[in-house]
Design a protein around this motif. Structure first.
Motif, PDB file in Angstrom:
ATOM      1  N   ALA B 618       0.835  -1.187   0.000  1.00 54.71           N
ATOM      2  CA  ALA B 618       0.000   0.000   0.000  1.00 54.71           C
ATOM      3  C   ALA B 618       0.874   1.242   0.000  1.00 54.71           C
ATOM      4  N   ASP B 619       1.682   1.377  -1.003  1.00 54.94           N
ATOM      5  CA  ASP B 619       2.576   2.523  -1.042  1.00 54.94           C
ATOM      6  C   ASP B 619       2.829   2.855  -2.507  1.00 54.94           C
ATOM      7  N   THR B 620       2.418   4.042  -2.916  1.00 55.65           N
ATOM      8  CA  THR B 620       2.540   4.377  -4.333  1.00 55.65           C
ATOM      9  C   THR B 620       3.991   4.541  -4.741  1.00 55.65           C
ATOM     10  N   GLY B 621       4.879   4.712  -3.749  1.00 58.46           N
ATOM     11  CA  GLY B 621       6.275   4.941  -4.090  1.00 58.46           C
ATOM     12  C   GLY B 621       7.041   3.659  -4.356  1.00 58.46           C
ATOM     13  N   VAL B 622       6.434   2.527  -4.062  1.00 57.05           N
ATOM     14  CA  VAL B 622       7.154   1.270  -4.192  1.00 57.05           C
ATOM     15  C   VAL B 622       6.815   0.615  -5.527  1.00 57.05           C
ATOM     16  N   LYS B 623       7.856   0.210  -6.229  1.00 54.17           N
ATOM     17  CA  LYS B 623       7.639  -0.524  -7.484  1.00 54.17           C
ATOM     18  C   LYS B 623       7.950  -1.991  -7.233  1.00 54.17           C
ATOM     19  N   ARG B 624       7.185  -2.864  -7.865  1.00 49.93           N
ATOM     20  CA  ARG B 624       7.593  -4.254  -7.724  1.00 49.93           C
ATOM     21  C   ARG B 624       7.397  -5.013  -9.012  1.00 49.93           C
ATOM     22  N   ARG B 625       8.164  -6.070  -9.107  1.00 46.76           N
ATOM     23  CA  ARG B 625       8.176  -6.911 -10.289  1.00 46.76           C
ATOM     24  C   ARG B 625       7.056  -7.948 -10.136  1.00 46.76           C
ATOM     25  N   GLN B 626       6.264  -8.161 -11.221  1.00 46.63           N
ATOM     26  CA  GLN B 626       5.176  -9.139 -11.149  1.00 46.63           C
ATOM     27  C   GLN B 626       5.691 -10.542 -11.460  1.00 46.63           C
ATOM     28  N   VAL B 627       5.480 -11.452 -10.536  1.00 42.58           N
ATOM     29  CA  VAL B 627       5.742 -12.860 -10.821  1.00 42.58           C
ATOM     30  C   VAL B 627       4.455 -13.594 -10.493  1.00 42.58           C
ATOM     31  N   ILE B 628       3.775 -14.110 -11.511  1.00 45.01           N
ATOM     32  CA  ILE B 628       2.517 -14.813 -11.251  1.00 45.01           C
ATOM     33  C   ILE B 628       2.758 -16.311 -11.379  1.00 45.01           C
ATOM     34  N   LEU B 629       2.430 -17.058 -10.334  1.00 44.39           N
ATOM     35  CA  LEU B 629       2.593 -18.508 -10.374  1.00 44.39           C
ATOM     36  C   LEU B 629       1.346 -19.150 -10.962  1.00 44.39           C
ATOM     37  N   GLN B 630       1.560 -20.253 -11.646  1.00 40.47           N
ATOM     38  CA  GLN B 630       0.424 -20.996 -12.184  1.00 40.47           C
ATOM     39  C   GLN B 630      -0.019 -22.061 -11.184  1.00 40.47           C
ATOM     40  N   GLY B 631      -1.290 -22.391 -11.218  1.00 40.91           N
ATOM     41  CA  GLY B 631      -1.776 -23.562 -10.484  1.00 40.91           C
ATOM     42  C   GLY B 631      -1.744 -23.409  -8.977  1.00 40.91           C
ATOM     43  N   ASP B 632      -1.950 -24.539  -8.306  1.00 42.74           N
ATOM     44  CA  ASP B 632      -2.053 -24.549  -6.859  1.00 42.74           C
ATOM     45  C   ASP B 632      -0.927 -25.364  -6.259  1.00 42.74           C
ATOM     46  N   VAL B 633      -0.801 -25.259  -4.934  1.00 47.41           N
ATOM     47  CA  VAL B 633       0.182 -26.066  -4.229  1.00 47.41           C
ATOM     48  C   VAL B 633      -0.214 -27.540  -4.363  1.00 47.41           C
ATOM     49  N   PRO B 634       0.730 -28.409  -4.805  1.00 50.22           N
ATOM     50  CA  PRO B 634       0.358 -29.830  -4.931  1.00 50.22           C
ATOM     51  C   PRO B 634       0.071 -30.437  -3.553  1.00 50.22           C
ATOM     52  N   SER B 635      -0.559 -31.608  -3.577  1.00 49.59           N
ATOM     53  CA  SER B 635      -0.885 -32.280  -2.326  1.00 49.59           C
ATOM     54  C   SER B 635       0.368 -32.871  -1.696  1.00 49.59           C
ATOM     55  N   ALA B 636       0.460 -32.750  -0.377  1.00 49.39           N
ATOM     56  CA  ALA B 636       1.617 -33.308   0.314  1.00 49.39           C
ATOM     57  C   ALA B 636       1.519 -34.830   0.407  1.00 49.39           C
ATOM     58  N   VAL B 637       0.367 -35.382   0.028  1.00 44.88           N
ATOM     59  CA  VAL B 637       0.226 -36.834  -0.005  1.00 44.88           C
ATOM     60  C   VAL B 637       0.951 -37.368  -1.236  1.00 44.88           C
ATOM     61  N   ASN B 638       0.907 -36.551  -2.280  1.00 46.05           N
ATOM     62  CA  ASN B 638       1.392 -36.980  -3.567  1.00 46.05           C
ATOM     63  C   ASN B 638       2.326 -35.933  -4.150  1.00 46.05           C
ATOM     64  N   PRO B 639       3.492 -35.701  -3.511  1.00 47.33           N
ATOM     65  CA  PRO B 639       4.339 -34.603  -3.977  1.00 47.33           C
ATOM     66  C   PRO B 639       4.947 -34.925  -5.338  1.00 47.33           C
ATOM     67  N   PRO B 640       5.238 -33.895  -6.127  1.00 47.33           N
ATOM     68  CA  PRO B 640       5.836 -34.146  -7.453  1.00 47.33           C
ATOM     69  C   PRO B 640       7.246 -34.705  -7.291  1.00 47.33           C
ATOM     70  N   PRO B 641       7.728 -35.445  -8.306  1.00 50.18           N
ATOM     71  CA  PRO B 641       9.108 -35.948  -8.231  1.00 50.18           C
ATOM     72  C   PRO B 641      10.093 -34.806  -8.423  1.00 50.18           C
ATOM     73  N   GLY B 642      11.324 -35.043  -8.065  1.00 47.30           N
ATOM     74  CA  GLY B 642      12.351 -34.018  -8.256  1.00 47.30           C
ATOM     75  C   GLY B 642      12.169 -32.880  -7.293  1.00 47.30           C
ATOM     76  N   CYS B 643      12.329 -31.656  -7.810  1.00 48.45           N
ATOM     77  CA  CYS B 643      12.180 -30.475  -6.961  1.00 48.45           C
ATOM     78  C   CYS B 643      10.703 -30.281  -6.619  1.00 48.45           C
ATOM     79  N   PRO B 644      10.376 -30.044  -5.354  1.00 46.69           N
ATOM     80  CA  PRO B 644       8.952 -29.911  -5.001  1.00 46.69           C
ATOM     81  C   PRO B 644       8.269 -28.731  -5.687  1.00 46.69           C
ATOM     82  N   PHE B 645       9.038 -27.725  -6.070  1.00 48.42           N
ATOM     83  CA  PHE B 645       8.431 -26.514  -6.621  1.00 48.42           C
ATOM     84  C   PHE B 645       8.322 -26.561  -8.140  1.00 48.42           C
TER      85      PHE B 645
END
Lengths: 469, 699, 352
Positions: B618-645
């Motif tokens: 909430a500050d007009t003086g601050v600039k920020r870079r937009q990074v939009i993530l796709q999708g949702d957090v995967p289930s911890a029951v069935n985590p993806p292989p390799g890197c979790p992210f």
């Protein structure tokens, strides 16, 4: 000379009553139809109809009050059967009116006890219940209200119609609600029955609630095998058709065996254990106080338990006779045990469900993180917060137990045949029902009004506890 | 020009059992076609009631007692039910708070979507389904045909929210009302949803009434802002004008109470607002904020109702016929107050130097079986809540654990306090292993030494026991104090320290506000002079104006006792404000660790980068870079292989080969001293720019 | 697959429960005083105590209870006892000497339910006839009760706290507060005795066993239906009221859906999930009503048989009756589980 129904005041009041009842019912029906239409069309109901039916209701109330006043003020004998009954009930009516009036006025200062008086439904329920409680107290304690000995027949009055005169001098001059098939006074039996019903039903319900709590809290809180075993057992009992269970448990053959006292020992033991754990879990960090309190609470309770359970002349006799002043009637004990046995699993299920919900709360986790024992958490963290639904259910359950007791009486199980309890009297009365209606209807009406009162009270309480949330 | 929606002098009251409570008083606002207006305020200020009043959906107890609501000049309050139905869903639509609850669980998503055009445009079912399919694609949901056939519970929270938005936009409405649409969502999901709504409204020309307590989102989405307090608008105007030059003490206090991820407490201490919002049945005369206002003048501010005043002289009273409102404030002293003066209550807590290690966690794994539902029996499924978590906690320091829901941060708290036992790895408190020891088996000293502050103020205290007795019970259990009288005295002392009146001891929790209950929770946790306090999102359920006070209290208590604080949060602003070191967790793994300065400066782990970018500022003086993530957090029951992210990573293509799919990266130490769990080559890391850059973002 | 596993587990629990329950009944009916009574009613009332013991021993009643239970079930071989009086009595030859065609096992599993000592008839036969009569009664009760209760509950619950709600709720509280033996007595007194000037119906339903008419069958059906109706209506009302406050109903309202369609399309399906379970679980409770009403109206169905069997300790009949009633209870429980899952898409389709 036999009494007629309404006596002298009836000449004036009966037409008024007929008119106001007719008007009120018609308006009520109209209102219901209007409400139906309104709901469907999403339009508001005309307020005129509502006001009119309110006024009709008030008129009806006024006429009823007039009957009551006439019955209390005018001399007995001139006011007919209705007046006579009202006059006999006068002490109870006056007490109830005073208590209800005060409670409604002071409901804000009464805390939990004021809750039912915030709604009409709750107030009516409380009044009905209180009426029977006061009646039972006045009859049981002082012999008031009833007109005759409920067990003594006056042979000329077999199946006598309501208002029949009593030939013997020195007694109340009429059988107000007639005589039953054994020539006893129906009115007095109904009044006397209230004592039996209002002793057993609340006590049995309370015991069932304590048993249900003692098992339901651990089942819900600990889960796992405790839960599985207890739930299976509860479902087992619940799968028994109630009537079959009663017939199996409450036959004279079973009653004379060791089974009822053993069951009583177990069922009454649950509250004992409950209190012990309650105290210990609270005071475990202060050993001195703990031991003292435990002793002070447990010794009398344990003696009471032993006195009830141990019975001379049965397989379960362990208390010396001089320490055993309480020997409840065998039949009564069996009835009591059977009713507790049927109710406890239902309470168990309710408590277990509530516990499963409450144990996920953060304050339970907070109690665990400060190292409280499971017993403390169940009794001092979970239980107090389950009390709302439990109180409502207990109210309903007393009504349900009353119905069960009636069922037992209706099948002539357990209680002695001459017992004036409502179930047994209904059973007596229904045998000649097609010929004489009057012996069966008063106990039926009494039972109905008590159970209705309890249900309305529970409804009022539930409404209020929901509104507070 | 007639505005699209004109609310003039709206007042709403609710009837309770025995009195009438005013919820909104004399509210006037307009929305032009295609415009986005934010209605901002804390809970209980009446902002949701405004939305319900516009659609005339106040429930049986609510009633509009004054004013008009006009849509294109037509008064909505006089419409017949049938005419009102024609407006609802067609001209004005609303998205409610909780997406899961606002979809019918017994109807397929397709049927619920198709219903809208079938009702309002009389199209056939088949045609409606075609439109439904199109709009599902518009809200960027994969596999629209499958989605249309699904029931709501088969979709994730973010997907459900998109469906709700799709349903609202089905008939191309003129006005979309969003009532706190993203509070139930995680920050990274929230960012994507807000972006989507903004784009769709812009492309359809739909006006937006955005109801929120999140000031940061306002700046991203809205043209104009209305700030509400206790049922009144206290300040209104163009969003940038208001943000740059606040002219109502409440608005300014609100802004100063919010931590921003660009500054730590040494640079920008939080200013707390004293007191609480008045209850609707006890409104003060005159300015409703006066009792809490530092600038209030007796005899002026409490004399009588305050009108909305134009900030710039020359502009006259509120003019509903003009779409563009001037900047207005409901403050009599707005010309007298020196707005740029530094806040007076300036008292940063001195940071204590970290002491020796009290708690050492090494290679912690926590798995637990999924609660088996009736129909999901068969193979037992395991949630991997924590995987290979390692960190040290020093006396007197604050370690923040950051992550979204499902990151395993709460499980970590429960392992430390012994509510859950670890599956593998070590947790040592001083030299005692406690990881596998449930709290019931710990000795009283250890139990008292590791305590917890819980998230939900409604739930943290036993509702049936008085506050004093709950604190005393903790003292009793920890065997502190010689006797009851002594413990009573200590309990009162604790109440003093958490700045609660001593009279609170006899009250039941329901008579306290959320913030007060949280204070009691803190007093209870500190009763046994703990060495470690685990605070699990202690302020996230509180109102913005209260959050700062509770945060400061925690820091104060910590400094007093030299306690190590493990602060769990999803709010990077607060983390930046109070933490010495930070752990970022994702799907049970620590993906980044380091000092606060290291974590908040590049190079970032891609997930940290996205988190930082998703924080609304909430500050007009601050600039920020937009990074939009796709999708949702995967289930911890069935985590993806390799890197979790890897399933959501926006920088996955910068890693050579299919390393991310195959291999779990190690937690490696960067040249700057921080640690990240990422395959990104050093060159890419070195080239990262700060996400947040602004005028006062130094340090 | 999950549904099948569940069904299988449900069935297993069901069988286990049924075994436990029948064992309890078996134990209670075979308590020493009950056996003594049996000996005295079947043998001679003035039998001496030791004669009772030999009488029972000669008929195999002195075997351990689990053995007797196994024989009754038909898992163990039927006993053949050579009595002290020299006679050979085989359980499977109805107490006579075993013949060549005597089966080795005779129990429930073989379809042999034993013989009623009071009604002097095959238990299987008795139960079949009586059950058919009760089925007729229950059928009409359900036809009257379920739709009535559901409509009442839904009308009351769709506008919680409204006038319609208050009216209908009072009615349903009244009916739940009136047990069958009260409402039955009142209904008979009012509509069948002429004491109130009305004789529309008959006060007994014995004739309805062969030929049910409006006059002789209405009162028993209404009596049972009333008690259950209030309860189901209240549950339906609670469920409906809860659904009507759900955010998705608000969503529908704000979509511009008509009230009628909100109730019928959006609320009804969700609101009927809970009452379905209630209705299924209510069926065993109706058994109580059936017993009371059949006794009150002298309608010789299953409930009446239960009372006869229990009052006379007619062991085989009582066991048969127990098996049937326990099966009914467990079957309804099982069906309510499965039905709940089928009605509820959240369980039916599984999580995402």
């Amino acid at each position: 000379m036999p009494l007629d129904w309404t006596g002298t005041p009836g000449a004036l009041l009966n037409p008024l009553l007929a008119a106001s009842v007719g008007l009120w019912l018609t308006l009520l029906a109209l209102r219901l139809v209007a409400a139906l239409v309104a709901v469907w069309r999403a339009t508001p109901v005309a307020p005129g109809l509502r006001r009119a039916s309110l006024w009709a209701g008030r008129a009806l109330g006024l006429v009823t009050c007039a009957y009551v006043l006439a019955g209390m003020i005018l001399p007995a004998g001139t006011t007919g059967i209705v007046g006579g009954v009202i006059a006999r009930f006068a002490p109870a009516i006056l007490t109830v009116a005073t208590v209800i009036g005060l409670s409604v006025g002071l409901r804000r200062r009464l805390g939990v006890f004021g809750l039912p008086f915030h709604s009409t439904v709750g107030t009516i329920g409380a009044a009905l219940v209180l009426f029977w409680v006061v009646t039972a107290l006045l009859y049981g304690g002082f012999g008031l209200i009833a007109t005759h000995d409920p067990l003594r027949p006056i042979s000329s009055l077999r199946n006598a119609l309501p208002g029949s005169p009593v030939p013997e001098a020195g007694l109340y001059p009429h059988y107000l609600l007639g005589g039953d098939s054994l020539a006893r006074d129906v009115f007095s039996r109904m009044v006397a029955g209230s004592v039996i019903v209002l002793t057993i039903a609340p006590l049995a319900t309370l015991t069932a609630v304590l048993v249900g709590l003692s098992l339901g809290l651990p089942a819900g809180y600990l889960g796992g095998w405790t839960d599985r075993v207890l739930s299976f057992a509860a479902n087992l009992i619940l799968a028994f058709p109630v009537i079959l269970l009663f017939y199996l448990l409450v036959t004279p053959e079973v009653a004379s065996s060791a089974l009822p006292p053993v069951m009583a020992a177990v069922l009454f033991g649950a509250p004992l254990a409950f209190v012990a754990v309650l105290v210990h879990s609270r005071l475990r960090t202060q050993p001195g106080r703990n031991a003292l309190t435990l002793a002070a609470v447990l010794v009398p309770l344990a003696w009471l338990w032993a006195a009830v359970v141990s019975q001379a002349g049965t397989p379960v006799t362990f208390l010396p006779a001089r320490l055993d002043p309480l020997d409840p009637d065998r039949g009564l004990l069996v009835v009591f045990v059977a009713v507790v046995f049927v109710n406890a699993p239902i309470v168990f299920r309710i408590v277990r469900g509530l516990t499963l919900d409450i144990r996920t709360r953060d304050y339970v986790a907070a109690a665990r993180t400060r190292g409280e024992t499971p017993a403390y958490i169940m009794l001092w963290e979970v239980l107090p917060n389950a009390r709302g639904p439990l109180i409502v259910d207990t109210c309903l359950r007393i009504g349900y137990t009353t119905i069960l007791l009636g069922t037992l009486g209706f099948f002539g199980l357990g209680l002695p045949p001459e017992s004036p309890d409502w179930g047994s009297t209904i059973n007596e009365g229904r045998k000649l029902l097609l010929v004489y209606v009057h012996p069966a209807l008063p106990p039926a009406a009494a039972l109905l009004s008590l159970v209705l009162g309890l249900n309305l009270l529970a409804d009022g309480l539930r409404e209020q506890s929901m509104a507070d949330r | 020009m007639t505005p699209l929606l004109a609310i003039q002098g709206l007042s709403v009251t609710f009837a309770t059992r025995d009195r009438l409570l005013p919820a909104v008083t004399d509210l006037t606002l307009t929305i032009a076609a295609g415009e986005a207006l934010a209605l901002v305020g804390e809970s209980g200020c009446g902002k949701s009631t405004v939305a319900a009043a516009i659609l005339r959906d106040l429930g049986p107890s609510g009633r509009i007692t004054g004013g008009t609501v006009r849509l294109d000049g037509q008064d909505l309050s006089t419409l017949s039910p049938a005419a009102l139905r024609a407006i609802r869903g067609r001209r004005i639509v609303m998205v409610q708070q909780d997406p899961m609850a606002s979809l019918n669980p017994a109807m397929t998503v397709g049927a619920q979507l198709a219903e809208v055009p079938m009702i309002h445009e009389g199209v056939s079912r088949a045609a409606a389904m075609v439109r439904a399919r199109a709009i599902v694609a518009d809200v960027q949901l994969p596999d629209p045909d499958r989605i249309l056939r699904s029931y709501p519970h088969q979709l994730s929270g973010g997907q459900q929210q998109r469906i709700v938005i799709a349903m609202a936009l089905m008939s191309r409405p003129s006005l979309l009302i969003l009532d706190e649409p993203t509070t139930a969502l995680d920050v990274t999901v929230e960012a994507a949803v807000v972006q989507l709504v903004k784009d769709l409204c812009r492309s359809q020309g739909t006006a937006l009434l955005f109801i929120t307590h999140n000031l940061g989102l306002v700046l991203d989405v809205c043209d104009r802002i209305c700030v509400m307090y206790a049922g009144e608008v206290v300040e209104a105007g163009p969003a940038r004008a208001v943000f740059d030059a606040m002219r109502h003490p409440y608005t300014q206090a609100l802004f100063r109470a919010i931590p921003v991820p660009a500054a730590s407490r040494d640079h920008r201490p939080l200013v707390t607002i004293p007191g609480t919002m008045p209850q609707p049945d006890a409104l003060p005369p005159g300015c409703r904020f006066a009792p809490r206002c530092a600038h209030a003048v007796a005899g002026l501010c409490d004399a009588g109702p305050v009108p909305l005043l134009p900030v710039r002289p020359g502009a006259t009273t509120l003019d509903t016929r003009r779409a563009a409102l001037p900047h207005m404030t409901r403050c009599l002293r707005h010309t007298a107050i020196e707005w740029d003066a530094a806040p007076t209550a300036f008292d940063p807590q001195p940071r204590t130097a970290p002491g020796p290690v009290v708690l050492r966690v090494a290679g912690l794994h926590t798995h637990y079986p999924v609660a088996r539902s009736l129909f999901a029996r068969g193979r037992a499924q395991v949630v991997r809540a924590n995987t290979d978590v390692t960190f040290d906690l020093h006396a007197g320091e604050t370690l923040a654990v950051v992550g979204e829901s499902g990151s395993g941060k709460s499980t970590l708290a429960r392992v430390l306090t012994g509510l859950v036992t670890a599956t593998a790895g070590q947790v040592r408190f001083h030299d005692r292993p406690i990881g596998g020891v449930p709290v019931a088996d710990r000795d009283p000293a250890t139990v008292a030494a590791i305590q917890m502050v819980f998230q939900n103020p409604a739930d943290t205290l036993n509702p049936s026991v008085s506050v004093g007795r709950q604190i005393q019970r903790a003292l009793t259990v920890f065997r502190i104090g010689r006797n009851t009288a002594d413990r009573q005295e200590r309990m009162l002392g604790l109440l003093d320290r958490v700045r609660l009146p001593r009279s609170a001891a006899d009250r039941l929790p329901r008579h306290l506000s959320g913030g007060q209950r949280q204070r009691v929770g803190i007093a209870r946790a500190f009763a046994g002079t703990p060495q470690v306090v685990v605070a699990d999102e202690p302020v996230s359920a509180l109102d913005v104006s209260v959050q700062a006070a509770i945060t400061d209290l925690l820091i104060d208590m910590q400094a007093r006792h030299g306690t190590a604080l493990l602060f769990i949060s999803h709010d990077l602003g607060i983390v930046r404000y109070l933490a010495d070191r930070v752990l970022v967790m994702y799907l049970g793994y620590v993906v980044e660790a380091g000092s606060t300065a290291q974590v908040f400066a590049p190079p970032y782990h891609p997930y940290t980068e996205a988190l930082l970018s998703a924080v609304p500022i909430a500050d007009t003086g601050v600039k920020r870079r937009q990074v939009i993530l796709q999708g949702d957090v995967p289930s911890a029951v069935n985590p993806p292989p390799g890197c979790p992210f890897q399933t959501r990573c926006h920088r996955k293509d910068q890693v050579p080969g299919d390393l991310c799919d195959r291999m779990l990266p190690d937690l490696r130490t960067l040249p700057g001293g921080g640690q990240i769990r990422c395959h990104l080559p050093d060159a890419v890391l070195a080239a990262m720019t700060p996400v947040i850059a602004g005028t006062d973002a130094a340090g | 697959m999950t549904l099948l596993t569940h069904a299988f587990r449900g069935l297993a629990t069901l069988v286990l429960t049924a075994l436990c329950l029948t064992y309890v009944v078996f134990w209670l009916t075979h308590l020493a005083p009950n056996l003594e009574k049996l000996a005295r009613t079947q043998g001679s009332a003035r039998m001496a105590d030791d004669a009772v013991v030999t009488w029972l021993a000669n008929r195999g009643y002195d075997q351990p209870l689990p053995v007797l239970y196994g024989q009754w079930l038909g898992v163990l071989l039927g006993s053949v006892v050579t009595g002290t009086d020299g006679e050979v009595r085989a359980r499977c030859a109805d107490g006579a000497a075993p013949a060549t065609d005597t089966p080795p096992r005779c129990g429930i599993l073989q379809g042999d339910w034993g013989t009623s000592t009071v009604l002097r008839d095959d238990v299987g036969q008795i139960i079949a006839t009586r059950l058919a009569l009760t089925g007729k009664l229950m059928g009409w009760v359900l036809v009257l009760m379920v739709p009535g209760a559901l409509v009442m509950g839904i009308l009351a619950g769709m506008r919680e706290g409204g006038r319609l709600d208050r009216g209908l709720s009072t009615v349903s509280i009244l009916t739940t507060a009136t047990p069958e033996y009260v409402s039955g007595v009142v209904l008979i007194a009012v509509f069948a005795t002429g004491s109130f000037g009305i004789t529309w119906f008959k006060g007994t339903a014995t004739a309805a066993m062969d030929d049910a008419t409006f006059a002789n069958f209405t009162l028993p059906v209404v009596t049972i239906a009333l008690f259950g109706m209030g309860y189901i209506a209240r549950m339906t009302r609670a469920s409906m009221a809860e659904v009507m406050t759900a955010p998705y109903i608000r969503t529908a309202r704000l979509k511009g859906v008509r009230f009628r369609d909100i109730v019928l399309r959006h609320a009804l399906r969700n609101a009927l999930i809970a009452p379905f379970t209630v209705i299924m679980l209510q069926i065993p409770w109706l058994l109580n009503g059936v017993v009371v009403v059949e006794t009150l109206f002298n309608y010789k169905g299953f409930g009446w048989t239960l009372v006869q069997a229990a009052a006379n300790n007619d062991i085989d009949l009582l066991l048969g009756v127990s098996v049937v009633s326990v099966t009914v209870v467990l079957a309804t429980q099982f069906l309510s589980d499965v039905g709940y899952a089928l009605l509820n898409p959240r369980i039916r389709t599984g999580a995402a």
